[in-house]
Design a protein around this motif. Structure first.
Motif, mmCIF file in Angstrom:
data_model
loop_
_atom_site.group_PDB
_atom_site.id
_atom_site.type_symbol
_atom_site.label_atom_id
_atom_site.label_comp_id
_atom_site.label_asym_id
_atom_site.label_seq_id
_atom_site.Cartn_x
_atom_site.Cartn_y
_atom_site.Cartn_z
ATOM 1 N N ASP A 30 0.818 -1.210 0.000
ATOM 2 C CA ASP A 30 0.000 0.000 0.000
ATOM 3 C C ASP A 30 0.848 1.255 0.000
ATOM 4 O O ASP A 30 0.543 2.230 -0.688
ATOM 5 C CB ASP A 30 -0.930 -0.001 1.225
ATOM 6 C CG ASP A 30 -2.062 -0.993 1.022
ATOM 7 O OD1 ASP A 30 -2.425 -1.243 -0.140
ATOM 8 O OD2 ASP A 30 -2.577 -1.519 2.019
ATOM 9 N N GLU A 32 3.774 1.620 -1.229
ATOM 10 C CA GLU A 32 4.389 1.818 -2.535
ATOM 11 C C GLU A 32 3.382 2.385 -3.520
ATOM 12 O O GLU A 32 3.674 3.291 -4.295
ATOM 13 C CB GLU A 32 4.960 0.490 -3.022
ATOM 14 C CG GLU A 32 5.918 0.695 -4.184
ATOM 15 C CD GLU A 32 6.645 -0.587 -4.555
ATOM 16 O OE1 GLU A 32 6.844 -1.439 -3.655
ATOM 17 O OE2 GLU A 32 6.987 -0.741 -5.732
ATOM 18 N N GLU A 33 2.155 1.834 -3.446
ATOM 19 C CA GLU A 33 1.131 2.325 -4.361
ATOM 20 C C GLU A 33 0.858 3.805 -4.120
ATOM 21 O O GLU A 33 0.781 4.610 -5.052
ATOM 22 C CB GLU A 33 -0.156 1.508 -4.186
ATOM 23 C CG GLU A 33 -1.199 1.896 -5.213
ATOM 24 C CD GLU A 33 -2.331 0.893 -5.273
ATOM 25 O OE1 GLU A 33 -2.076 -0.313 -5.070
ATOM 26 O OE2 GLU A 33 -3.469 1.307 -5.506
ATOM 27 N N LEU A 34 0.763 4.146 -2.843
ATOM 28 C CA LEU A 34 0.531 5.556 -2.511
ATOM 29 C C LEU A 34 1.677 6.416 -2.995
ATOM 30 O O LEU A 34 1.490 7.513 -3.500
ATOM 31 C CB LEU A 34 0.399 5.715 -0.995
ATOM 32 C CG LEU A 34 -0.975 5.403 -0.424
ATOM 33 C CD1 LEU A 34 -0.932 5.527 1.087
ATOM 34 C CD2 LEU A 34 -2.017 6.364 -0.995
ATOM 35 N N LEU A 36 3.623 5.898 -5.536
ATOM 36 C CA LEU A 36 3.541 6.088 -6.988
ATOM 37 C C LEU A 36 2.459 7.103 -7.332
ATOM 38 O O LEU A 36 2.631 7.946 -8.214
ATOM 39 C CB LEU A 36 3.282 4.750 -7.686
ATOM 40 C CG LEU A 36 4.455 3.758 -7.534
ATOM 41 C CD1 LEU A 36 4.067 2.384 -8.071
ATOM 42 C CD2 LEU A 36 5.691 4.277 -8.245
ATOM 43 N N GLU A 37 1.340 7.016 -6.611
ATOM 44 C CA GLU A 37 0.270 7.999 -6.826
ATOM 45 C C GLU A 37 0.766 9.411 -6.544
ATOM 46 O O GLU A 37 0.609 10.326 -7.349
ATOM 47 C CB GLU A 37 -0.891 7.714 -5.867
ATOM 48 C CG GLU A 37 -2.069 6.995 -6.502
ATOM 49 C CD GLU A 37 -3.116 6.675 -5.435
ATOM 50 O OE1 GLU A 37 -3.378 7.529 -4.552
ATOM 51 O OE2 GLU A 37 -3.656 5.553 -5.482
ATOM 52 N N TYR B 25 -8.781 -3.327 -0.830
ATOM 53 C CA TYR B 25 -7.435 -3.467 -0.246
ATOM 54 C C TYR B 25 -7.019 -2.079 0.244
ATOM 55 O O TYR B 25 -7.672 -1.069 -0.047
ATOM 56 C CB TYR B 25 -6.454 -4.049 -1.263
ATOM 57 C CG TYR B 25 -6.102 -3.096 -2.382
ATOM 58 C CD1 TYR B 25 -6.971 -2.927 -3.461
ATOM 59 C CD2 TYR B 25 -4.919 -2.368 -2.354
ATOM 60 C CE1 TYR B 25 -6.653 -2.040 -4.468
ATOM 61 C CE2 TYR B 25 -4.600 -1.490 -3.371
ATOM 62 C CZ TYR B 25 -5.468 -1.328 -4.420
ATOM 63 O OH TYR B 25 -5.157 -0.454 -5.403
ATOM 64 N N GLY B 26 -5.917 -2.042 0.994
ATOM 65 C CA GLY B 26 -5.508 -0.836 1.716
ATOM 66 C C GLY B 26 -5.757 0.500 1.037
ATOM 67 O O GLY B 26 -6.573 1.305 1.508
ATOM 68 N N VAL B 27 -5.084 0.729 -0.094
ATOM 69 C CA VAL B 27 -5.163 2.050 -0.701
ATOM 70 C C VAL B 27 -6.578 2.350 -1.178
ATOM 71 O O VAL B 27 -7.097 3.457 -1.024
ATOM 72 C CB VAL B 27 -4.168 2.170 -1.866
ATOM 73 C CG1 VAL B 27 -4.302 3.513 -2.544
ATOM 74 C CG2 VAL B 27 -2.755 1.970 -1.374
ATOM 75 N N LYS B 30 -8.638 3.353 1.674
ATOM 76 C CA LYS B 30 -8.285 4.723 2.075
ATOM 77 C C LYS B 30 -8.949 5.732 1.146
ATOM 78 O O LYS B 30 -9.590 6.692 1.601
ATOM 79 C CB LYS B 30 -6.758 4.882 2.035
ATOM 80 C CG LYS B 30 -6.252 6.301 2.214
ATOM 81 C CD LYS B 30 -4.752 6.305 2.138
ATOM 82 C CE LYS B 30 -4.096 7.539 1.591
ATOM 83 N NZ LYS B 30 -4.453 8.844 1.888
ATOM 84 N N ILE B 43 -2.913 6.121 5.805
ATOM 85 C CA ILE B 43 -2.930 4.694 5.487
ATOM 86 C C ILE B 43 -2.640 3.867 6.732
ATOM 87 O O ILE B 43 -3.152 2.760 6.905
ATOM 88 C CB ILE B 43 -1.937 4.377 4.345
ATOM 89 C CG1 ILE B 43 -2.049 2.924 3.869
ATOM 90 C CG2 ILE B 43 -0.526 4.660 4.758
ATOM 91 C CD1 ILE B 43 -3.275 2.673 3.034
ATOM 92 N N HIS B 47 -4.710 0.642 8.030
ATOM 93 C CA HIS B 47 -4.106 -0.652 8.350
ATOM 94 C C HIS B 47 -4.398 -1.069 9.768
ATOM 95 O O HIS B 47 -4.708 -2.229 10.052
ATOM 96 C CB HIS B 47 -2.596 -0.603 8.129
ATOM 97 C CG HIS B 47 -2.216 -0.643 6.682
ATOM 98 N ND1 HIS B 47 -1.124 0.025 6.181
ATOM 99 C CD2 HIS B 47 -2.788 -1.243 5.619
ATOM 100 C CE1 HIS B 47 -1.047 -0.184 4.880
ATOM 101 N NE2 HIS B 47 -2.060 -0.947 4.519
ATOM 102 N N ARG B 70 5.890 -5.602 -9.067
ATOM 103 C CA ARG B 70 6.098 -5.206 -7.667
ATOM 104 C C ARG B 70 7.006 -6.182 -6.919
ATOM 105 O O ARG B 70 6.878 -6.369 -5.722
ATOM 106 C CB ARG B 70 4.752 -5.126 -6.942
ATOM 107 C CG ARG B 70 3.874 -3.996 -7.401
ATOM 108 C CD ARG B 70 4.400 -2.649 -6.917
ATOM 109 N NE ARG B 70 3.399 -1.623 -7.127
ATOM 110 C CZ ARG B 70 2.482 -1.321 -6.224
ATOM 111 N NH1 ARG B 70 2.463 -1.939 -5.078
ATOM 112 N NH2 ARG B 70 1.602 -0.401 -6.478
ATOM 113 N N LYS B 73 5.396 -8.866 -4.571
ATOM 114 C CA LYS B 73 4.511 -8.512 -3.464
ATOM 115 C C LYS B 73 3.050 -8.739 -3.865
ATOM 116 O O LYS B 73 2.707 -8.742 -5.049
ATOM 117 C CB LYS B 73 4.730 -7.049 -3.096
ATOM 118 C CG LYS B 73 5.795 -6.894 -2.027
ATOM 119 C CD LYS B 73 6.028 -5.440 -1.730
ATOM 120 C CE LYS B 73 7.495 -5.110 -1.891
ATOM 121 N NZ LYS B 73 7.749 -3.863 -2.539
#
Lengths: 874, 114
Positions: A30, A32-34, A36-37, B25-27, B30, B43, B47, B70, B73
């Motif tokens: 999560d 990492e995704e954030l 990148l965003e 999922y997480g993001v 959020k 975040i 979590h 990734r 992951k």
């Protein structure tokens, strides 16, 4: 080209360190995704920042790893005793390196300790006096002079201050009398440290009396208080109270009654006196035009700020130093707290030489540098040594030693070495203390080494150094993978090699800086001794003025050894004896200032003082006052050439009874150390001996030429004593007197020499140790090279080369540092040398030579060794 | 099992996961939370909440497929369990029941003069 931007590594590392593994995968995804965003929305920098923030926001109890802080319940004594055993064995196994390590560190620590005591002692000055911050010393300020502040003012200053300023509670004057003679029965002594002071002395300055009443001791005329050692000198074991001592000196002749005995002054005070005589014993007390060694101290009323007093002082000066002081010159007084005098005073002409904050800093920095060099050695050697123990570490790791345990082990080992060094350092410090006291003129007692404060510092040093010096090698060696450690792959240690090289460079930076420092101080001091002073102090003997002047002078002149003979009020080369005066000069709108001195005709010849314009006094008696001034005075008074000064009228005193013209200009000569500028000077002959019988007759300077000085000295004494039974005799050689002026500089230079020697020694110890280790590690390589035909020269150059490069780099870096520091030091002198290339070159050559010799033994030994020895085991 | 109390934030998280259906999922949670509630949510807070809810049994999770880019992951997807659904409904019922009991006049802003 697409650059792949990744989240900050350290943040990720932190996360992985604290976060429990079962949450890690989800969180990392999560984050990492954030990231990148954010990268697209806000850009690189902000995205990284947010990433960090997000990581930190995961510092929540549920994510944090459970760590076991519990102590092991197992009995670890066996392990610890093993560490100890291995430590001792290792110590003995490499005796030389271990002793180098201990010796270097203990020297560094010892030097540090002594520096610490020095600084502590310097800072303790006058701290034992109560109200040190409430008692102020009055200074004179002449803004156009350099330096503008000086201590010692007119006689009536103290009482006038009390009268003018309601905020001033009290004042006390301390008037140093110049070398009077004190006598008791047959005992006659010349005393240097007699001071006339007001009855308020003991009220304001918290010295206490052993016997006698401090309130009344100095409230009557003709009373004297002595220190214990003086009481002993004059009265032995008798009770001195109420007895009379004869005084004969600058303030006439009188009998003084002893009204008190005080303890000897401690060394850490800016005061210096053996006798206190009541000020009421002084008859003439109202001359405002003459600045004498009279130090005035004041106390203020409770609600008065020192600024209020300072604000009123210019007006006060204008009122009381009338007509003498030009307004635009801005002569004024100022005050400084007594507790600041020793360390911070800007003033010259103090009771005794003061300390100086800058020197304290220099000592502190030098002390720390030495310790640093020693610590670096320690780290360097331990690290190099630990490499040879990689097998041990590998095996320990394989058997199951955890990293923490290895760190423990290595820190314990370095701790043991530090304890050993610390004990040796205390021993060394005790050993060096007498030498140090001798060199620095201080009296630091060994007992001071064992107080609570010191033990605290020692423990801090112990912990600090063993952690600092032990931690790095410990971390480094325990990080090695067990396989690498077992394979002894030294390449993996490459990272540490860089740091070790940097250490060597740094050590030589410091040593070279210090060596350059030595050379520069030496040259400056040589310069001081050889600088033409304007006076020739060689072969000049000084004795006190004698009665029956003419007979005495004739007797001496009849001796073949005597070249010339002059009588004077003061002596060259010591400004304290001079008399700062302000007076009127024809053609000058404002008052003139000069140091004045009354001389006889032959004074100039005796000291080889050169006249550059006009003439000297005539031999015959005359009824004209005639003045000689120096070059500085000519410039100061605004004349363009010395000739212009000739014939100008000088109104020397207020009553216009000492008035005459300038007849000559003499070449500048030094009155003080070369730190100070030459002041304007005026010299003249006392022509009215009927009115001022002894004015200006204090010293007889005899220029002599003899091969048998002791006999000559005895003869002079005999002649003098025949005329003056009741006075004390003394004699001094002017040469010694001049050297005394630069005592402080001398001390600085001597201490500096020692310090540099120690620093260089420690640095060389380190170099020696390192070269031994390098040679040891490269033994096989050397063996192979030799077997293949390399010569001894080839091999030793190869081995030295790597070190020489480092040393050269250190030297290169040292030059700007040394340049800056020494320029600073030299700036303290008004008359100084310029920094030249030669000092740097000599220092470089010296350092390289010393270090080559240090490593030379090792490299040549290794190069000469039979290759069979190093190659056969395997 | 810890207490079954459902906090306000936890309740919203559960609801959001319900809304997102199988994409929770997480993001994503959020972002949806932020869109729905008009406030910024870290975040870390998400979590913490999801993991606590899972511990309480209101949520269950499974990892998605391994993706190449990734570095191996995986996403962790959440689903509301039956138990969770019950808890949500219970919370809602409690509210409706209580809303019903509020006398309409008590929520009127009274303006008095004098």
């Amino acid at each position: 080209m697409i650059v792949k931007v990744t989240p900050p590594k350290n943040a990720l590392r932190l996360l992985r360190w604290f976060c429990r593994s079962e949450f890690l995968e989800e969180i990392e995804w999560d984050l990492e995704e954030l990231f990148l965003e954010n990268l697209e929305t806000y850009g690189h920098r902000a995205a990284r920042k947010r990433y960090w923030g997000d990581v930190l926001r995961h510092l929540r109890l549920i994510f944090i790893k459970k760590r076991s802080f519990k102590f092991s319940t197992q009995n670890q004594t066996a392990m610890w005793s093993n560490y100890l055993k291995i430590a001792v064995r290792n110590f003995w196994k490499s005796k030389v390196i271990s002793s180098i390590n201990v010796l270097g560190l203990s020297l560094g620590l010892a030097a540090c300790m002594i520096v610490f005591f020095h600084i502590k002692d310097e800072l303790s000055y006058d701290k034992f006096l109560k109200n040190g911050d409430k008692v102020y010393r009055v200074l004179n300020v002449y803004p156009s002079y350099d330096p503008p502040h000086w201590a010692g003012g007119p006689v009536p200053l103290g009482p006038a201050l009390i009268e003018e300023f309601p905020g001033i509670k009290d004042a006390v004057r301390l008037w140093r009398d110049y070398d009077p003679t004190l006598s008791l029965d047959q005992k006659v002594f010349k005393e240097e440290n007699l001071i006339f002071t007001d009855a308020t002395f003991f009220d304001m300055i918290s010295f206490s009396l052993e016997t006698g009443n401090p309130k009344t001791a100095l409230s009557e005329p003709n009373t004297i208080v002595l220190t214990q050692s003086m009481a002993k000198k004059y009265f032995g074991d008798e009770d001195p109270m109420g007895k009379a001592i004869g005084y004969n000196g600058g303030r006439g002749q009188m009998d003084l009654k002893v009204t008190g005995v005080m303890a000897n002054l401690p060394h850490n005070t800016h005061f210096k006196f053996d006798f206190l005589v009541s000020f009421l014993s002084v008859k003439r007390q109202n001359n405002w035009g003459s600045f004498k060694p009279i130090w005035t101290y004041i106390t203020l009323n409770d609600n008065v700020l020192p600024e209020d007093i300072v604000a009123g002082l210019p007006k006060f000066a204008e009122k009381y130093v009338p007509g003498r002081v030009r307004e635009e010159e801005g002569f004024t007084f100022t005050i400084e707290p007594m507790s600041d005098i020793y360390m911070k005073s800007l003033a010259t002409r103090n009771m005794k030489p003061l300390g100086d904050l800058q020197t304290i800093y220099v000592y502190g920095i030098v002390g720390l540098s030495i310790l640093l060099i020693a610590c670096i050695n320690f780290v360097n050697l331990s690290m190099a040594k630990s490499l040879s123990r990689s097998k041990e570490v590998g095996i320990r790791k394989t058997i199951g030693a955890r990293r923490g345990q290895l760190i423990n082990q290595f820190i314990t080992e370095s701790g043991l070495t530090v304890v050993l060094s610390l004990m040796m350092a205390v021993g060394l410090a005790l050993l060096f203390l007498p030498v140090y006291n001798d060199v620095s003129g201080k009296q630091i007692e060994a007992g001071q080494l064992f107080n609570i404060e010191f033990i605290g510092i020692a423990l801090t040093l112990l912990l600090g150094v063993s952690l600092l010096a032990g931690l790095y090698p410990a971390l480094f060696i325990s990080r090695m993978k067990s396989v690498d450690a077992l394979k002894r792959s030294i390449d993996k240690a490459g990272a540490s090699l860089g740091i070790r090289k940097a250490f060597v460079v740094f050590q030589f930076l410091i040593s070279a800086t210090l060596i350059i420092g030595i050379l520069v101080t030496k040259r400056q001091l040589t310069y001081i001794y050889n600088k033409p002073l304007g006076v020739n102090t060689e072969n000049v003997l000084v004795v006190p003025y004698s009665k029956d002047e003419q007979v005495f002078v004739d007797k001496l002149k009849a001796k073949p050894e005597v070249v010339s003979l002059g009588i004077s009020q003061r002596l060259p080369v010591n400004l304290l004896n001079y008399d700062g005066r302000t007076f009127k000069v024809e053609g000058l709108e404002t008052a003139a200032y000069a140091q004045s001195c009354i001389i006889s005709r032959d004074f100039l010849q005796t000291y080889d003082i050169e006249l550059i314009a006009g003439r000297n006094h005539f031999e015959e008696a005359t009824d004209q006052w005639e003045f000689l001034i120096n070059e500085t005075a000519v410039v100061d008074y605004g004349w363009e050439t010395p000739e212009q000064a000739l014939g100008k009228t000088v109104f020397f005193d207020r009553e216009d009874s000492v008035v005459g013209s300038v007849i000559g200009v003499f070449k500048d000569y030094h009155l003080e150390s070369l730190h100070e500028k030459i002041p304007p000077m005026i010299m003249f002959r006392n022509i009215n001996e009927k009115r001022w019988t002894t004015w200006g007759k204090e010293y007889v300077s005899i220029k002599f030429q003899t091969d048998d000085f002791p006999t000559f000295l005895r003869d002079v004494e005999d002649i003098w004593k025949a005329h003056n039974q009741e006075k004390a005799y003394f004699s001094l050689l002017m040469d010694d007197s001049y050297e005394g002026l630069h005592e402080a500089d001398h001390r600085f230079a001597t201490i500096f020499n020692y310090v540099t020697f120690i620093a260089m020694f420690i640095a060389c110890l380190g170099l020696l140790g390192l070269s031994m280790l390098t040679v040891g590690q490269r033994a096989k390589e050397i063996g192979i090279r030799k077997a293949l035909g390399a010569s001894v020269f080839n091999v030793s150059t190869l081995l030295s080369k790597s070190f020489v490069k480092l040393i050269l780099l250190g030297l290169l870096l040292a030059s700007p540092v040394a340049y800056y520091l020494m320029e600073n030091w030299l700036d303290g002198f008004t008359y100084r040398i310029d920094l030249g290339v030669s000092q740097f070159v000599i220092a470089f050559v010296l350092t390289v030579l010393i270090s080559l010799i240090t490593i030379g033994f090792q490299t040549i030994k290794a190069a000469m060794a039979n290759p069979v020895n190093s190659l056969r085991d395997e | 099992m810890k207490g079954t109390y459902l906090g306000e934030f936890e309740e919203i998280v559960l609801l959001v996961i319900g809304i997102l259906n199988d994409q929770a999922y997480g993001v994503a949670i959020k972002n949806e939370l932020e869109a729905q509630s008009q406030r910024t949510i870290s975040i870390g807070a998400v979590h913490a909440a999801t993991n606590r809810l899972e511990e309480k049994g209101y949520l269950e999770s499974e990892f998605g497929d391994v993706t190449k880019e990734r570095g191996g992951k995986r996403k962790k997807y959440y689903k509301v369990t039956v138990y969770g659904q019950k808890a949500l409904r219970k919370a809602m019922d409690l509210r409706t029941q209580m809303w019903a009991q509020i006398d309409a006049s008590s929520f009127v802003v009274k303006t008095t003069f004098g």
